[in-house]
Design a protein around this motif. Structure first.
Motif, PDB file in Angstrom:
ATOM      1  N   LEU A 216       0.838  -1.201   0.000  1.00  0.00           N
ATOM      2  CA  LEU A 216       0.000   0.000   0.000  1.00  0.00           C
ATOM      3  C   LEU A 216       0.869   1.247   0.000  1.00  0.00           C
ATOM      4  CD1 LEU A 216      -2.736  -1.015   2.599  1.00  0.00           C
ATOM      5  CD2 LEU A 216      -3.049  -0.704   0.142  1.00  0.00           C
ATOM      6  N   PRO A 217       0.547   2.216  -0.846  1.00  0.00           N
ATOM      7  CA  PRO A 217       1.361   3.439  -0.885  1.00  0.00           C
ATOM      8  C   PRO A 217       1.203   4.268   0.385  1.00  0.00           C
ATOM      9  CG  PRO A 217      -0.578   3.673  -2.279  1.00  0.00           C
ATOM     10  CD  PRO A 217      -0.552   2.244  -1.820  1.00  0.00           C
ATOM     11  N   ALA A 218       2.273   4.948   0.775  1.00  0.00           N
ATOM     12  CA  ALA A 218       2.233   5.792   1.972  1.00  0.00           C
ATOM     13  C   ALA A 218       1.274   6.954   1.784  1.00  0.00           C
ATOM     14  CB  ALA A 218       3.626   6.302   2.302  1.00  0.00           C
ATOM     15  N   LYS A 219       1.106   7.403   0.544  1.00  0.00           N
ATOM     16  CA  LYS A 219       0.140   8.454   0.217  1.00  0.00           C
ATOM     17  C   LYS A 219      -0.539   8.101  -1.091  1.00  0.00           C
ATOM     18  CE  LYS A 219       1.665  12.601   2.628  1.00  0.00           C
ATOM     19  NZ  LYS A 219       1.880  14.063   2.496  1.00  0.00           N
ATOM     20  N   LEU A 220      -1.815   8.466  -1.186  1.00  0.00           N
ATOM     21  CA  LEU A 220      -2.548   8.195  -2.421  1.00  0.00           C
ATOM     22  C   LEU A 220      -3.675   9.191  -2.605  1.00  0.00           C
ATOM     23  CD1 LEU A 220      -5.484   6.815  -1.580  1.00  0.00           C
ATOM     24  CD2 LEU A 220      -4.114   4.775  -1.308  1.00  0.00           C
ATOM     25  N   LEU A 221      -4.139   9.296  -3.824  1.00  0.00           N
ATOM     26  CA  LEU A 221      -5.363  10.019  -4.156  1.00  0.00           C
ATOM     27  C   LEU A 221      -6.449   8.968  -4.349  1.00  0.00           C
ATOM     28  CD1 LEU A 221      -3.938  12.643  -6.661  1.00  0.00           C
ATOM     29  CD2 LEU A 221      -4.818  13.112  -4.376  1.00  0.00           C
ATOM     30  N   ILE A 222      -7.477   9.020  -3.531  1.00  0.00           N
ATOM     31  CA  ILE A 222      -8.465   7.940  -3.510  1.00  0.00           C
ATOM     32  C   ILE A 222      -9.176   7.782  -4.847  1.00  0.00           C
ATOM     33  CG2 ILE A 222     -10.329   9.400  -2.588  1.00  0.00           C
ATOM     34  CD1 ILE A 222     -11.223   6.947  -0.936  1.00  0.00           C
ATOM     35  N   GLN A 223      -9.341   8.881  -5.592  1.00  0.00           N
ATOM     36  CA  GLN A 223     -10.023   8.778  -6.879  1.00  0.00           C
ATOM     37  C   GLN A 223      -9.229   7.943  -7.881  1.00  0.00           C
ATOM     38  OE1 GLN A 223      -9.427  11.551  -5.184  1.00  0.00           O
ATOM     39  NE2 GLN A 223      -8.649  13.224  -6.452  1.00  0.00           N
ATOM     40  N   ASN A 224      -7.895   7.884  -7.713  1.00  0.00           N
ATOM     41  CA  ASN A 224      -7.065   7.097  -8.628  1.00  0.00           C
ATOM     42  C   ASN A 224      -7.157   5.605  -8.346  1.00  0.00           C
ATOM     43  OD1 ASN A 224      -6.266   9.531  -9.649  1.00  0.00           O
ATOM     44  ND2 ASN A 224      -4.231   9.517  -8.728  1.00  0.00           N
ATOM     45  N   HIS A 225      -7.600   5.232  -7.152  1.00  0.00           N
ATOM     46  CA  HIS A 225      -7.621   3.826  -6.764  1.00  0.00           C
ATOM     47  C   HIS A 225      -9.030   3.249  -6.698  1.00  0.00           C
ATOM     48  CE1 HIS A 225      -3.309   3.458  -5.536  1.00  0.00           C
ATOM     49  NE2 HIS A 225      -3.441   4.770  -5.501  1.00  0.00           N
ATOM     50  N   THR A 226     -10.036   4.077  -6.912  1.00  0.00           N
ATOM     51  CA  THR A 226     -11.424   3.597  -6.868  1.00  0.00           C
ATOM     52  C   THR A 226     -12.175   3.940  -8.147  1.00  0.00           C
ATOM     53  OG1 THR A 226     -12.165   5.641  -5.768  1.00  0.00           O
ATOM     54  CG2 THR A 226     -11.513   3.803  -4.347  1.00  0.00           C
ATOM     55  N   ASP A 227     -11.424   4.201  -9.206  1.00  0.00           N
ATOM     56  CA  ASP A 227     -12.032   4.547 -10.503  1.00  0.00           C
ATOM     57  C   ASP A 227     -12.989   5.726 -10.386  1.00  0.00           C
ATOM     58  OD1 ASP A 227     -10.664   2.494 -11.791  1.00  0.00           O
ATOM     59  OD2 ASP A 227     -12.223   1.031 -11.327  1.00  0.00           O
ATOM     60  N   GLY A 228     -12.675   6.666  -9.491  1.00  0.00           N
ATOM     61  CA  GLY A 228     -13.476   7.870  -9.354  1.00  0.00           C
ATOM     62  C   GLY A 228     -14.749   7.696  -8.555  1.00  0.00           C
ATOM     63  N   THR A 229     -14.979   6.495  -8.001  1.00  0.00           N
ATOM     64  CA  THR A 229     -16.186   6.290  -7.186  1.00  0.00           C
ATOM     65  C   THR A 229     -16.168   7.211  -5.974  1.00  0.00           C
ATOM     66  OG1 THR A 229     -16.332   3.994  -7.897  1.00  0.00           O
ATOM     67  CG2 THR A 229     -17.538   4.591  -5.904  1.00  0.00           C
ATOM     68  N   PHE A 230     -14.991   7.382  -5.380  1.00  0.00           N
ATOM     69  CA  PHE A 230     -14.815   8.299  -4.254  1.00  0.00           C
ATOM     70  C   PHE A 230     -13.762   9.331  -4.647  1.00  0.00           C
ATOM     71  CE2 PHE A 230     -15.982   4.157  -2.548  1.00  0.00           C
ATOM     72  CZ  PHE A 230     -17.131   4.492  -1.847  1.00  0.00           C
ATOM     73  N   THR A 231     -13.980  10.566  -4.240  1.00  0.00           N
ATOM     74  CA  THR A 231     -13.038  11.627  -4.577  1.00  0.00           C
ATOM     75  C   THR A 231     -12.738  12.468  -3.345  1.00  0.00           C
ATOM     76  OG1 THR A 231     -14.843  13.120  -5.233  1.00  0.00           O
ATOM     77  CG2 THR A 231     -13.825  11.778  -6.968  1.00  0.00           C
ATOM     78  N   HIS A 232     -11.521  12.950  -3.288  1.00  0.00           N
ATOM     79  CA  HIS A 232     -11.101  13.876  -2.238  1.00  0.00           C
ATOM     80  C   HIS A 232      -9.972  14.720  -2.810  1.00  0.00           C
ATOM     81  CE1 HIS A 232     -10.976  15.443   1.790  1.00  0.00           C
ATOM     82  NE2 HIS A 232      -9.675  15.227   1.867  1.00  0.00           N
ATOM     83  N   SER A 233      -9.977  15.987  -2.484  1.00  0.00           N
ATOM     84  CA  SER A 233      -9.033  16.906  -3.119  1.00  0.00           C
ATOM     85  C   SER A 233      -7.618  16.810  -2.571  1.00  0.00           C
ATOM     86  CB  SER A 233      -9.541  18.348  -2.973  1.00  0.00           C
ATOM     87  OG  SER A 233      -9.724  18.673  -1.605  1.00  0.00           O
ATOM     88  N   HIS A 234      -7.438  16.155  -1.425  1.00  0.00           N
ATOM     89  CA  HIS A 234      -6.108  16.050  -0.825  1.00  0.00           C
ATOM     90  C   HIS A 234      -5.621  14.610  -0.836  1.00  0.00           C
ATOM     91  CE1 HIS A 234      -7.877  19.556   1.653  1.00  0.00           C
ATOM     92  NE2 HIS A 234      -7.239  20.038   0.619  1.00  0.00           N
ATOM     93  N   PRO A 235      -4.305  14.405  -0.847  1.00  0.00           N
ATOM     94  CA  PRO A 235      -3.781  13.045  -0.719  1.00  0.00           C
ATOM     95  C   PRO A 235      -4.041  12.490   0.669  1.00  0.00           C
ATOM     96  CG  PRO A 235      -1.992  14.649  -0.675  1.00  0.00           C
ATOM     97  CD  PRO A 235      -3.229  15.403  -1.041  1.00  0.00           C
ATOM     98  N   LEU A 236      -4.287  11.190   0.742  1.00  0.00           N
ATOM     99  CA  LEU A 236      -4.525  10.510   2.010  1.00  0.00           C
ATOM    100  C   LEU A 236      -3.238   9.827   2.463  1.00  0.00           C
ATOM    101  CD1 LEU A 236      -7.991   8.849   1.272  1.00  0.00           C
ATOM    102  CD2 LEU A 236      -7.503  11.143   2.125  1.00  0.00           C
ATOM    103  N   THR A 237      -2.969   9.889   3.758  1.00  0.00           N
ATOM    104  CA  THR A 237      -1.758   9.319   4.330  1.00  0.00           C
ATOM    105  C   THR A 237      -2.090   8.015   5.045  1.00  0.00           C
ATOM    106  OG1 THR A 237      -0.854  11.547   4.650  1.00  0.00           O
ATOM    107  CG2 THR A 237       0.183   9.751   5.881  1.00  0.00           C
ATOM    108  N   LEU A 238      -1.252   7.005   4.826  1.00  0.00           N
ATOM    109  CA  LEU A 238      -1.466   5.700   5.449  1.00  0.00           C
ATOM    110  C   LEU A 238      -1.024   5.741   6.909  1.00  0.00           C
ATOM    111  CD1 LEU A 238      -2.270   2.730   5.134  1.00  0.00           C
ATOM    112  CD2 LEU A 238       0.073   2.254   4.398  1.00  0.00           C
ATOM    113  N   ALA A 239      -1.936   5.353   7.803  1.00  0.00           N
ATOM    114  CA  ALA A 239      -1.632   5.262   9.232  1.00  0.00           C
ATOM    115  C   ALA A 239      -1.679   3.792   9.633  1.00  0.00           C
ATOM    116  CB  ALA A 239      -2.632   6.064  10.048  1.00  0.00           C
ATOM    117  N   TYR A 240      -0.668   3.337  10.354  1.00  0.00           N
ATOM    118  CA  TYR A 240      -0.561   1.920  10.709  1.00  0.00           C
ATOM    119  C   TYR A 240      -1.266   1.592  12.017  1.00  0.00           C
ATOM    120  CZ  TYR A 240       2.939   2.228   7.066  1.00  0.00           C
ATOM    121  OH  TYR A 240       3.570   2.456   5.878  1.00  0.00           O
TER     122      TYR A 240
END
Length: 672
Positions: A216-240
């Motif tokens: 899993l990437p440490a940061k991602l844009l959710i729209q790139n990983h869900t085919d645009g089903t979910f969108t958010h303007s900021h990158p999401l950070t992975l928390a363990y």
């Protein structure tokens, strides 16, 4: 020449004619005196964030991907040839390998390998060969493999390099080693079952994560990983970890994809600038086929499941503002009931003793329409909703605030009866301006469960009463919070097995009227759908406030209601002004302006419980010389002269000239 297993900048490998150079996928940490600028670097250009593809292609020996957690690999600068570091360090002859440990070393031979300990195992590099690896029992079609001439036992490159496949993962303090073969197991990162490659801790055997989650990437844009089903303007950070210590200040948030809560020990994606949280599998759409029946329904982008021309009168919620309501929409489709009226026309309405005058073009002199910004209240006596525009009817005796009877034009033209009402089909419901056996006309609506003293449609035989808005509740609606899907009316029933919470107020659905999307399990109470307008005005903010379904983007600070001054959780619907960064409970922004005096917590997260009550009537009682006003009680009104309890968010009768006051429920003691 065998490769010495140390990281060198350049090596020669027996399988390739050119030298191989080291390539780092993650640069070693090099902190210096300028490291204090790291925080500033994190803040800049986040809006221009682009996900990086941290991998080095495919290894030419084992034919598996070279991933970011491998940290580095070897690559030929002259041609397209790459090797994992551990594959590059495999010799022609394996000495004392754990899978075949008991034989002498021979040229091009694996000796003492753990999977075949009794004979020599040779390295072979053919064009292509179909074989079964005797370590992992996997059929392979590879050109590179090891074999034992004596036992005719084969070992693929992956199993040969297994003892060296250890990774440093940021989620755990110890080394993680790759487990042999493909297994089905629970992953401690996401909590789901996975089939495939796993890594486990060499020190803590209970710690095991799948390769999917390890990657899993440490940061991602959710729209790139869900085919645009979910969108958010900021990158999401992975928390363990998402511990109780972190969740408690955030009011135990829900996943923005599946609307479920988080487990403390599982990984999650978070936005550093907003209160946006998502499960790792929801953020990346990683759903195992055999686990799909256990997945929660999605709350993301939906495709339209109905045709507009098949639903010409479909009601779209929420209503635009406070002046819009269910009754207005229903009557707008009943032109024959309203008819053409002229300004100044008189109407003798059965609900009132004086004639009513129609104001169709402008308001009469001295009368101001409902305006919360100016602390002006003008509520219809029929539907108890604000009158914010013409046309409307007003009592002809409305002088100096006396006989303050007003009606929307559509409320004055209501049908006298409703037949075959879905909630009470056995009897006709009749229009009642006041319910005679209810003190001060206050009754509880069966549909929205709110008290009201406006008009009602009811069956006196069965003691069944509903307010005039709920008399025309439609069979289906749509809502902006769940666009493109029809929401079907759900009636209360003791046999209703649906156990979901309202998305607006989070209260349960047991014995409540509401609307439900069967495909997505989205549910909303009827009162939350119809009584929470899209935009509302309040004197505490000079801008209109918008209805919010989730926390506001770029608002990481706490949420406090500007009315009651209580901190609240933004996972329930609320009103917010982005310009002023001010928020308010739905229940604290009522059309009834007296609530502005209150500083007590408004029970629950739904609509204001007095939203259908028009205060202001007068009552005379024996034993007190002054008339009493029907009002909403506050702590400042003191205590009830009957039960001696404080007035907290209750209906009361109080004297405007002294401290005499009592609860609505205590009124029977003062009536003759």
């Amino acid at each position: 020449m065998d490769i010495i297993p140390v990281t060198r900048d350049e090596i020669d490998h027996f399988d390739h004619p050119h030298p191989l150079s080291i390539v780092y996928l993650q640069q070693p940490n090099q902190k210096d005196e300028n490291s204090k600028d790291e925080d500033e670097d994190k803040e800049k250009d986040e809006d221009d964030f682009v996900e990086e593809d941290h991998h080095g292609g495919q290894c030419n020996l084992c034919e598996e991907r070279i991933w970011s957690f491998h940290l580095c690999y070897y690559q030929c600068k002259s041609c397209d040839y790459s090797l994992h570091k551990f594959c590059a360090e495999l010799p022609k002859t394996l000495v004392n390998h754990p899978s075949h440990p008991n034989h002498n070393v021979l040229p091009k031979t694996l000796v003492n390998h753990p999977s075949h300990p009794n004979h020599n195992v040779l390295f072979s590099h053919d064009d292509v060969y179909l074989f079964t690896c005797h370590v992992c029992n996997t059929k392979r079609e590879d050109k590179c493999y090891y074999y034992c001439r004596l036992c005719y036992i084969f070992m693929d490159i992956i199993c040969a390099a297994m003892p060296k496949q250890k990774i440093n993962h940021p989620s755990h303090p110890h080394l993680l080693e790759r487990m042999a073969g493909s297994i089905v197991s629970n992953c401690l990162a996401c909590g789901n079952k996975h089939e495939g490659v796993f890594f486990q801790c060499t020190t803590c055997p209970g710690f095991r994560i799948s390769q999917d989650c390890a990657l899993l990437p440490a940061k991602l844009l959710i729209q790139n990983h869900t085919d645009g089903t979910f969108t958010h303007s900021h990158p999401l950070t992975l928390a363990y970890l998402f511990s109780s210590f972190d969740q408690h200040p955030a009011f135990y948030p829900i996943c923005r994809a599946c609307s479920q809560h988080f487990k403390y020990h599982l990984w999650a994606y978070k936005c550093d600038k907003c209160r946006y949280y998502v499960h790792v599998d929801c953020a990346t759409s990683k759903k195992e086929p055999f686990m799909s029946i256990f997945q929660h329904k999605s709350l993301g982008e939906t495709s339209k499941n109905f045709k507009d021309d098949e639903h010409p009168n479909l009601l779209h919620c929420p209503f635009n503002d406070e002046g819009d309501n269910l009754l207005k929409h229903h009557m707008s489709n009943q032109k024959e009931l309203i008819g053409k009226q002229n300004d100044g026309d008189m109407l003798n309405h059965f609900s009132h003793q004086h004639p009513l005058i129609l104001f169709d073009k402008q308001t009469p002199v001295g009368i101001t329409l409902h305006d919360p910004m100016k602390r002006v209240r003008l509520l219809c006596d029929g539907c108890v909703k604000p009158i914010i525009t013409v046309p409307f009817y007003m009592c002809s005796e409305y002088v100096d605030g006396k006989c303050c009877f007003v009606l929307h034009e559509w409320c004055a033209k209501l049908p006298s009866e409703v037949q075959h009402y879905v909630g009470h089909p056995e009897h006709t419901l009749f229009l009642l301006p006041k319910i005679s056996d209810r003190f001060f006309g206050v009754f509880k609506c069966t549909v929205c469960r709110l008290r009201s003293n406006g008009f009602a449609h009811g069956c006196t035989m069965c003691d069944f009463y509903i307010d005039i808005n709920c008399a025309f509740i439609p069979e289906e609606i749509t809502h902006e919070a769940h666009p493109d899907h029809l929401l079907l009316r759900v009636m209360p029933s003791p046999y209703n097995e649906m156990r979901v919470s309202c998305k607006a107020c989070d209260e349960n659905t047991w014995l409540r009227w509401g609307f439900h999307c069967p495909s997505c399990n989205f549910y909303i109470h009827a009162e939350c759908a119809f009584l929470m307008p899209k935009v509302i005005k309040h004197k505490c903010d000079k801008h209109p406030l918008s209805l919010r379904y989730y926390p506001v983007e770029n608002h990481i600070s706490e949420y406090f209601c500007e009315i009651c001054e209580y901190k609240f959780q933004p996972w329930k619907w609320f009103y917010h002004c982005t310009t002023c960064a001010q928020s308010m409970h739905v229940a604290c922004v009522p059309n009834i302006l007296q609530c502005e005096q209150g500083k007590i917590y408004p029970f629950g997260y739904g609509v204001n419980k007095f939203l259908n009550i028009k205060f202001g009537g007068m009552l005379e009682v024996k034993g007190h010389s002054h008339r009493l006003a029907f009002a909403q009680g506050f702590e400042s009104d003191g205590t009830c002269v009957k039960c001696h309890q404080e007035f907290k968010y209750d209906m009361i009768f109080k004297c405007l000239e002294c401290w005499f006051a009592f609860h609505y429920e205590c009124a029977s003691s003062f009536l003759s």
